[in-house]
Write a protein that holds these residues in place. Sequence first.
Motif, PDB file in Angstrom:
ATOM      1  N   GLY A 198       0.827  -1.197   0.000  1.00 31.72           N
ATOM      2  CA  GLY A 198       0.000   0.000   0.000  1.00 31.72           C
ATOM      3  C   GLY A 198       0.859   1.242   0.000  1.00 31.72           C
ATOM      4  N   SER A 199       0.263   2.333   0.399  1.00 33.02           N
ATOM      5  CA  SER A 199       0.983   3.599   0.408  1.00 33.02           C
ATOM      6  C   SER A 199       0.637   4.368   1.671  1.00 33.02           C
ATOM      7  CB  SER A 199       0.602   4.427  -0.823  1.00 33.02           C
ATOM      8  OG  SER A 199      -0.791   4.691  -0.819  1.00 33.02           O
ATOM      9  N   ARG A 200       1.458   5.343   1.986  1.00 34.01           N
ATOM     10  CA  ARG A 200       1.180   6.229   3.109  1.00 34.01           C
ATOM     11  C   ARG A 200       0.633   7.544   2.560  1.00 34.01           C
ATOM     12  NH1 ARG A 200       6.299   4.013   4.608  1.00 34.01           N
ATOM     13  NH2 ARG A 200       6.065   2.485   6.266  1.00 34.01           N
ATOM     14  N   LYS A 208      -2.537  12.433  10.444  1.00 36.86           N
ATOM     15  CA  LYS A 208      -2.031  12.405  11.807  1.00 36.86           C
ATOM     16  C   LYS A 208      -2.190  10.987  12.353  1.00 36.86           C
ATOM     17  CE  LYS A 208      -1.157  16.846  12.134  1.00 36.86           C
ATOM     18  NZ  LYS A 208       0.218  17.370  12.287  1.00 36.86           N
ATOM     19  N   VAL A 209      -1.096  10.407  12.783  1.00 33.86           N
ATOM     20  CA  VAL A 209      -1.111   9.040  13.297  1.00 33.86           C
ATOM     21  C   VAL A 209      -0.585   9.035  14.721  1.00 33.86           C
ATOM     22  CG1 VAL A 209      -0.245   6.693  12.984  1.00 33.86           C
ATOM     23  CG2 VAL A 209      -0.780   8.099  10.986  1.00 33.86           C
ATOM     24  N   LEU A 210      -1.335   8.397  15.606  1.00 32.93           N
ATOM     25  CA  LEU A 210      -0.888   8.208  16.980  1.00 32.93           C
ATOM     26  C   LEU A 210      -0.124   6.890  17.017  1.00 32.93           C
ATOM     27  CD1 LEU A 210      -1.025   9.355  19.873  1.00 32.93           C
ATOM     28  CD2 LEU A 210      -3.106   8.008  20.205  1.00 32.93           C
ATOM     29  N   GLY A 211       1.190   6.964  17.114  1.00 30.38           N
ATOM     30  CA  GLY A 211       2.017   5.767  17.018  1.00 30.38           C
ATOM     31  C   GLY A 211       2.897   5.836  15.786  1.00 30.38           C
ATOM     32  N   LYS A 212       3.399   4.674  15.362  1.00 32.77           N
ATOM     33  CA  LYS A 212       4.334   4.619  14.241  1.00 32.77           C
ATOM     34  C   LYS A 212       3.590   4.621  12.905  1.00 32.77           C
ATOM     35  CE  LYS A 212       7.724   2.054  16.974  1.00 32.77           C
ATOM     36  NZ  LYS A 212       8.450   0.769  17.149  1.00 32.77           N
ATOM     37  N   LYS A 213       3.994   5.548  12.025  1.00 32.39           N
ATOM     38  CA  LYS A 213       3.344   5.634  10.715  1.00 32.39           C
ATOM     39  C   LYS A 213       3.594   4.396   9.866  1.00 32.39           C
ATOM     40  CE  LYS A 213       2.594  10.532   9.911  1.00 32.39           C
ATOM     41  NZ  LYS A 213       2.759  11.655   8.956  1.00 32.39           N
ATOM     42  N   ARG A 214       4.719   3.723  10.105  1.00 31.58           N
ATOM     43  CA  ARG A 214       5.011   2.541   9.295  1.00 31.58           C
ATOM     44  C   ARG A 214       4.035   1.394   9.574  1.00 31.58           C
ATOM     45  NH1 ARG A 214       9.616   2.208  12.872  1.00 31.58           N
ATOM     46  NH2 ARG A 214       9.479   0.407  14.274  1.00 31.58           N
ATOM     47  N   ASN A 215       3.296   1.476  10.693  1.00 32.40           N
ATOM     48  CA  ASN A 215       2.294   0.452  11.009  1.00 32.40           C
ATOM     49  C   ASN A 215       0.932   0.761  10.396  1.00 32.40           C
ATOM     50  OD1 ASN A 215       4.161  -0.976  12.480  1.00 32.40           O
ATOM     51  ND2 ASN A 215       3.555  -0.107  14.449  1.00 32.40           N
ATOM     52  N   LEU A 216       0.862   1.858   9.628  1.00 34.22           N
ATOM     53  CA  LEU A 216      -0.371   2.220   8.924  1.00 34.22           C
ATOM     54  C   LEU A 216      -0.232   1.799   7.470  1.00 34.22           C
ATOM     55  CD1 LEU A 216      -3.120   3.675   8.792  1.00 34.22           C
ATOM     56  CD2 LEU A 216      -1.857   5.790   8.317  1.00 34.22           C
ATOM     57  N   ASN A 217      -1.112   0.913   7.015  1.00 30.60           N
ATOM     58  CA  ASN A 217      -1.038   0.366   5.663  1.00 30.60           C
ATOM     59  C   ASN A 217      -2.345   0.665   4.934  1.00 30.60           C
ATOM     60  OD1 ASN A 217      -1.421  -2.625   3.995  1.00 30.60           O
ATOM     61  ND2 ASN A 217       0.393  -1.396   3.633  1.00 30.60           N
ATOM     62  N   LEU A 218      -2.296   1.587   3.972  1.00 30.92           N
ATOM     63  CA  LEU A 218      -3.489   2.005   3.243  1.00 30.92           C
ATOM     64  C   LEU A 218      -3.376   1.593   1.782  1.00 30.92           C
ATOM     65  CD1 LEU A 218      -3.815   5.651   4.635  1.00 30.92           C
ATOM     66  CD2 LEU A 218      -4.858   3.567   5.539  1.00 30.92           C
ATOM     67  N   VAL A 219      -4.452   1.015   1.247  1.00 26.43           N
ATOM     68  CA  VAL A 219      -4.494   0.627  -0.163  1.00 26.43           C
ATOM     69  C   VAL A 219      -5.702   1.310  -0.801  1.00 26.43           C
ATOM     70  CG1 VAL A 219      -4.613  -1.279  -1.803  1.00 26.43           C
ATOM     71  CG2 VAL A 219      -3.464  -1.612   0.404  1.00 26.43           C
ATOM     72  N   ASN A 220      -5.448   2.336  -1.617  1.00 24.58           N
ATOM     73  CA  ASN A 220      -6.522   3.047  -2.339  1.00 24.58           C
ATOM     74  C   ASN A 220      -7.683   3.412  -1.417  1.00 24.58           C
ATOM     75  OD1 ASN A 220      -5.052   2.718  -4.730  1.00 24.58           O
ATOM     76  ND2 ASN A 220      -6.017   0.734  -5.146  1.00 24.58           N
ATOM     77  N   THR A 221      -7.361   4.036  -0.314  1.00 26.32           N
ATOM     78  CA  THR A 221      -8.356   4.357   0.712  1.00 26.32           C
ATOM     79  C   THR A 221      -8.543   5.864   0.822  1.00 26.32           C
ATOM     80  OG1 THR A 221      -8.026   2.354   2.011  1.00 26.32           O
ATOM     81  CG2 THR A 221      -8.770   4.291   3.206  1.00 26.32           C
ATOM     82  N   LYS A 222      -9.794   6.291   0.974  1.00 27.61           N
ATOM     83  CA  LYS A 222     -10.123   7.701   1.160  1.00 27.61           C
ATOM     84  C   LYS A 222     -10.422   7.941   2.638  1.00 27.61           C
ATOM     85  CE  LYS A 222     -11.676  11.930   0.299  1.00 27.61           C
ATOM     86  NZ  LYS A 222     -10.783  13.046  -0.066  1.00 27.61           N
ATOM     87  N   ILE A 258      -6.060  -0.922   5.849  1.00 29.01           N
ATOM     88  CA  ILE A 258      -7.331  -0.498   5.255  1.00 29.01           C
ATOM     89  C   ILE A 258      -7.197  -0.606   3.743  1.00 29.01           C
ATOM     90  CG2 ILE A 258      -9.100   1.280   5.140  1.00 29.01           C
ATOM     91  CD1 ILE A 258      -7.921   2.530   7.656  1.00 29.01           C
ATOM     92  N   LYS A 259      -8.065  -1.404   3.136  1.00 25.17           N
ATOM     93  CA  LYS A 259      -7.960  -1.706   1.708  1.00 25.17           C
ATOM     94  C   LYS A 259      -9.192  -1.193   0.957  1.00 25.17           C
ATOM     95  CE  LYS A 259      -7.519  -5.668  -1.422  1.00 25.17           C
ATOM     96  NZ  LYS A 259      -7.444  -7.147  -1.494  1.00 25.17           N
ATOM     97  N   GLU A 260      -9.005  -0.156   0.156  1.00 28.20           N
ATOM     98  CA  GLU A 260     -10.054   0.353  -0.737  1.00 28.20           C
ATOM     99  C   GLU A 260     -11.356   0.636   0.012  1.00 28.20           C
ATOM    100  OE1 GLU A 260     -10.413  -1.947  -4.397  1.00 28.20           O
ATOM    101  OE2 GLU A 260      -8.399  -2.732  -4.071  1.00 28.20           O
ATOM    102  N   ALA A 261     -11.232   1.264   1.176  1.00 28.80           N
ATOM    103  CA  ALA A 261     -12.399   1.596   1.989  1.00 28.80           C
ATOM    104  C   ALA A 261     -12.550   3.111   2.084  1.00 28.80           C
ATOM    105  CB  ALA A 261     -12.257   0.977   3.376  1.00 28.80           C
ATOM    106  N   TYR A 262     -13.622   3.554   2.732  1.00 33.24           N
ATOM    107  CA  TYR A 262     -13.885   4.983   2.920  1.00 33.24           C
ATOM    108  C   TYR A 262     -14.093   5.233   4.408  1.00 33.24           C
ATOM    109  CZ  TYR A 262     -15.569   9.687   1.804  1.00 33.24           C
ATOM    110  OH  TYR A 262     -15.695  11.053   1.700  1.00 33.24           O
ATOM    111  N   ILE A 263     -13.294   6.137   4.972  1.00 34.99           N
ATOM    112  CA  ILE A 263     -13.353   6.431   6.404  1.00 34.99           C
ATOM    113  C   ILE A 263     -13.881   7.849   6.585  1.00 34.99           C
ATOM    114  CG2 ILE A 263     -12.108   6.362   8.581  1.00 34.99           C
ATOM    115  CD1 ILE A 263     -11.973   3.731   6.944  1.00 34.99           C
ATOM    116  N   GLU A 264     -15.062   7.966   7.178  1.00 34.66           N
ATOM    117  CA  GLU A 264     -15.673   9.277   7.353  1.00 34.66           C
ATOM    118  C   GLU A 264     -15.102  10.002   8.572  1.00 34.66           C
ATOM    119  OE1 GLU A 264     -19.918   8.908   7.392  1.00 34.66           O
ATOM    120  OE2 GLU A 264     -20.016   8.260   5.291  1.00 34.66           O
TER     121      GLU A 264
END
Length: 401
Positions: free
Chosen positions: A160-162, A167-181, A197-203
């Motif tokens: 995925g991509s960053r 804003k991330v609480l903790g290590k950004k490298r533990n955040l894995n986003l794939v085509n997510t809004k 998070i894979k191809e999802a939408y977070i409001e």
Amino acid sequence: MHLAIFDDNNPNLEPLTLTKGVFELRLGSSSLLKQLLNSFPHHSFSLHVKDYMVDFMKEKYKVKVNELEEGEILLVNGSLIPLLLLKKVKIKERKFYLLNKDKLILALANRDEVEKFLKSKRTEVFKGEKLSLEGKFLIEYLWDIINFNEKKDIYIPEKGSRVKGLKVLGKKRNLNLVNTKIEPFVLLDTQEGNIIIKEAYIEAFSIIRGPCYIDKGTIIRGAKVNPFTSIGEESRVGCEISNSVIHSFSNVAHEGYIGNSYIGEWVNIGAGTIISDLKNTYGEIKVKGLNSGRVKLGAFIGDNVKISIGTKIFCGKTVGVCSHLYGYITEDVPSFTIYSNINGKKMVEMDLDSAIEIQKRMMERRKITQSKEDKKLLEEVYYITKYQREKLGVKKEKFSL
């Protein structure tokens, strides 16, 4: 090498396995089947399931079902947690069979041996080296799903991509986003584990704490997603949820609470619904009369269940396929049952044709066409579970509140 993945038809895992193979259950970032196929890429596979599921599985996976290939076969118990086992075991090139507490986990054998085992479930048919493994690697009871779901190493990141500016609480490298809004004002907390998070939408105003996994097409609507939560594809979540699995295509779109629970496919949970996961006494919770060994444990909801607004479900309860719930749920509910505790307890049988029509309507809302195999599967489960409704005195009459 050909993989033959078998369902051991364990009744302790019903109602979740009434409409799916045990290998389809979700844990962490994927189903058991996907974990296994990712571990053995480029191998053909076949599935071995209950007879009434054959047509459904053939249509869904486009592979051989209850049929074997010629030659060498790696036979795999569908209840296996591949991500945990393959860290402990290296697959041998010579014939073997591996047991865990007298239950078969894996066997490398010829077609004749595998056929004999699938018919008899006797491991004496294997001629290879007998091996044994200590520990727990199989799902044997419903609460095992929740136990295994608490392990950090089953939340596996994908490529995925960053996203800049998050804003991330903790290590950004533990955040894995794939085509997510992701909308503004979302809290992402990776202090305890990966967020995938894979191809999802977070409001906006959602809170997501790892380890957790959110699959494609899902919308998180200002929800509080606590650690050890796995949410399948095309779901809608707006509640607080902790250490739970939502399989896929299910809605918990409004405020409420789900804790230490498993929610099947095509389930709709109304606003204000709460699934309790802790007794007032802080005592051990039983499921189907069996001690779970857990103080915190919620409910196990089968596929196609519909739950009305304001429903309260007590600890350790199971709800069968296509059932509808109203009020306070203080006992297990069999499949195809309308259960109400409003103005007195009522249990009325859900009409089969109505259940099929309701599934069709919900599928259409996700732009999916109900197949003849979908309908046939519900018909089979309706008749298979008839004895459960008769035993509990479920009435055949028109339901009204």
